[in-house]
Design an enzyme around this catalytic site. Structure first.
Site, PDB file in Angstrom:
ATOM      1  N   GLY A  29      68.497 -30.861   3.996  1.00 38.96           N
ATOM      2  CA  GLY A  29      67.127 -31.343   3.982  1.00 38.96           C
ATOM      3  C   GLY A  29      66.624 -31.457   2.549  1.00 38.96           C
ATOM      4  O   GLY A  29      67.305 -31.057   1.600  1.00 38.96           O
ATOM      5  N   ASN A  30      65.436 -32.001   2.390  1.00 39.27           N
ATOM      6  CA  ASN A  30      64.838 -32.157   1.069  1.00 39.27           C
ATOM      7  C   ASN A  30      63.342 -32.392   1.187  1.00 39.27           C
ATOM      8  O   ASN A  30      62.843 -32.780   2.249  1.00 39.27           O
ATOM      9  CB  ASN A  30      65.511 -33.282   0.268  1.00 39.27           C
ATOM     10  CG  ASN A  30      66.027 -34.400   1.146  1.00 39.27           C
ATOM     11  OD1 ASN A  30      65.270 -35.214   1.632  1.00 39.27           O
ATOM     12  ND2 ASN A  30      67.340 -34.407   1.378  1.00 39.27           N
ATOM     13  N   GLY A  47      71.688 -29.277  -3.296  1.00 40.56           N
ATOM     14  CA  GLY A  47      72.587 -28.176  -2.988  1.00 40.56           C
ATOM     15  C   GLY A  47      72.153 -26.799  -3.429  1.00 40.56           C
ATOM     16  O   GLY A  47      73.006 -25.927  -3.624  1.00 40.56           O
ATOM     17  N   SER A  75      68.035 -34.231  -5.429  1.00 40.69           N
ATOM     18  CA  SER A  75      68.587 -34.459  -4.095  1.00 40.69           C
ATOM     19  C   SER A  75      69.313 -35.797  -4.018  1.00 40.69           C
ATOM     20  O   SER A  75      68.913 -36.786  -4.633  1.00 40.69           O
ATOM     21  CB  SER A  75      67.455 -34.446  -3.064  1.00 40.69           C
ATOM     22  OG  SER A  75      67.904 -34.931  -1.818  1.00 40.69           O
ATOM     23  N   GLU A  77      69.125 -37.701  -1.689  1.00 46.45           N
ATOM     24  CA  GLU A  77      68.279 -38.646  -0.964  1.00 46.45           C
ATOM     25  C   GLU A  77      67.147 -39.237  -1.815  1.00 46.45           C
ATOM     26  O   GLU A  77      66.157 -39.726  -1.268  1.00 46.45           O
ATOM     27  CB  GLU A  77      67.703 -37.982   0.289  1.00 46.45           C
ATOM     28  CG  GLU A  77      68.741 -37.516   1.291  1.00 46.45           C
ATOM     29  CD  GLU A  77      69.571 -38.639   1.913  1.00 46.45           C
ATOM     30  OE1 GLU A  77      69.384 -39.809   1.524  1.00 46.45           O
ATOM     31  OE2 GLU A  77      70.407 -38.327   2.773  1.00 46.45           O
TER      32      GLU A  77
END
Length: 217
Positions: A29-30, A47, A75, A77
């Site tokens: 997730g982020n 991470g 991230s 993303e």
């Protein structure tokens, strides 16, 4: 600079909350947030465990993805978050989770229907599933923006879910309500099916949430 520190602190706090409320496990997730009055975004690093993060670990980027503050790798993303911020000026915070029930819906590629009142109030209707794309790709951002149109949440096919809001509090609240609604949907299907709300009722409750819900100054 103090403003930036506060933003980073809030991102760290929401990461801890996300972990504590079982919206994700490990480092998955982020979370990101716009920096007010600047074309910058603060995002969690890649991470790293949420319960070990400190404000300096939060990476600050411009809307082209260039790092303007921070030493960590952001991230994976980043393209997903930036695509949403560029497309949606109303979005000031994003929380991407891997919660169990919402991910079950995403894996089955089934929308969460607009059947629960608090869901339609905060999300704006049903929660759609985007078209699948690999994580970290620009295509994932394109597909997500499309499925997120007119909504504050989206299911990421075979991946997880993502909630957006006017601030970090609202974005996390969206994720919690979507997870609860996914669980309710699965239980309701065991009892014969889901009865969706009418579009008029959805629109009325959404307008109430935006204009009349909570304490107003």
């Amino acid at each position: 600079m103090n403003q930036l520190l506060e933003i980073r602190k809030k991102v760290v706090e929401k990461g801890i909350e996300m972990l504590a409320t079982n919206l994700t496990v490990g480092t998955w997730g982020n979370i990101s947030c716009r920096v007010p009055d600047q074309d910058y975004v603060a995002i969690t690093p890649s991470g790293m465990s949420y319960d070990t993060l400190v404000p300096d670990d939060i990476v600050v980027l411009d809307l082209r993805g260039n790092i303007v503050n921070g030493t960590r790798k952001p991230s994976i993303e980043v393209p997903l978050h930036l695509a949403i911020y560029i497309a949606r000026e109303d979005v000031h915070a994003i929380v991407h989770t891997h919660s169990a029930y919402a991910t079950a819906m995403a894996v089955s590629r089934k929308d969460i229907p607009g059947a629960v009142e608090d869901l339609v109030q905060i999300v704006g209707g049903n929660v759609r599933v985007n078209e699948y794309a690999l994580p970290g790709t620009e295509q994932l951002g394109i597909n997500t923006v499309k499925a997120l149109q007119g909504r504050n949440a989206v299911l990421l096919a075979n991946h997880g879910m993502l909630g957006v809001g006017r601030d970090l509090e609202e974005a996390l609240r969206v994720c919690l309500i979507v997870e609860k609604s996914a669980q309710i949907t699965l239980f309701a299907q065991l009892m014969g099916g889901v009865v969706e709300l009418s579009q008029n009722d959805i629109d009325g409750m959404r307008n109430f949430y935006l204009g009349g819900y909570g304490q107003r100054k």
